[in-house]
Enzyme design. Sequence first.
Site, PDB file in Angstrom:
ATOM      1  N   TYR A  42      31.526  37.412  30.011  1.00 56.05           N
ATOM      2  CA  TYR A  42      31.840  36.225  30.570  1.00 56.05           C
ATOM      3  C   TYR A  42      31.065  35.859  31.603  1.00 56.05           C
ATOM      4  CZ  TYR A  42      35.929  37.744  27.916  1.00 56.05           C
ATOM      5  OH  TYR A  42      36.824  38.212  26.979  1.00 56.05           O
TER       6      TYR A  42
ATOM      7  N   HIS B  77      41.643  38.226  54.270  1.00 53.07           N
ATOM      8  CA  HIS B  77      42.667  39.219  53.693  1.00 53.07           C
ATOM      9  C   HIS B  77      42.171  40.312  53.457  1.00 53.07           C
ATOM     10  CE1 HIS B  77      41.551  36.295  50.516  1.00 53.07           C
ATOM     11  NE2 HIS B  77      41.189  37.257  50.197  1.00 53.07           N
TER      12      HIS B  77
END
Length: 304
Positions: free
Chosen positions: A140, A85
């Site tokens: 994170y 994509h």
Amino acid sequence: MHFVTFSILVCCSLGLSWAAGWNYPDLENNKDAPFPSWGGLCDSGKRQSPINLEAKWALKGKFDKLKFKNYDDEQKNLDMVNNGHSVQMNHFNDDMVLQGGGLGHEYELEQIHLHWWSEHTINSVRYPLEVHMVHRNRLYPNMTVATSFKDGIVVVGVLFHVSNSPNAAIGSIIKNLDDVQAYSRVNKPVTVANSLAVSDLMPQTLGSYYTYAGSLTTPSCAESVIWIVLTETLPVTLEQVNEFKKIEYSSGKQLYNNYRFLQTINNRVVVLVDSDHRTGGAAGRTASFGLILLLAMAAQKLFL
Ligand SMILES: *[C@@H]1O[C@H](CO)[C@@H](O)[C@H](O)[C@H]1NC(C)=O
Ligand SMILES: [Zn+2]
């Protein structure tokens, strides 16, 4: 939370695996083709991206300057992949960090990919190309975790306008396209031979940009993205843009367009930042991204 389902969705949105589950409308054969339903948050979310960025409706903000650390380093270990994509580049040098502006944390560059035509429009103008520089909040450990927090990801968007003079940095990406273009090459990364500095893909005026709270523009459409769309556009030729349209996403099928249609703003606040021309009086004034969220909540209260 249904963590297993969630991770699967996130993996596909980051292009780590090819899932046949979602696609773009085929605008080459039908320019009025409706946008397909991608499911989940992509359909039900209220903080989705991309949006139209309109100067006259944006709040004017004066944040500290954004700091792009080591973005002019030559990339030594870069690889490129056709993920079905988009074309994506991974494995940037360590320690490329974005901070400052209204950001409350340090964000590390994870990957860069392209959309043809642009996903964001500025004053309702759609540009031929948009580059996305995807950053992860250093709080994170990985993108999977980052996508579950509101401040998990920062994407810097750079738009390109049509020109007669080829763009050298885009040209160096195109040089490697032949090796990833075929459907048989989907999800098979190649090493990028020529060196590229990320700053080559960025305009001079880094102080002027639109910022708002939004989402990934591919499934899972996680609403974890602080968007920074630079207002200065860079030149590219249509011949260069057409090279990207040769990418195959299916056997014998070329990816003619890979932009998501515009999403509703839903009373979100878009801030137009201009930190290059700020006056002395504003020097001490900084705003945090939390303030943008607060303003967004206030605006919603006003309109409800
Ligand atoms: C991301 O980090 C979490 C927490 O450390 C870990 O459980 C998970 O396996 C990691 N996911 C990936 C894809 O590395
Ligand atoms: Zn993107």
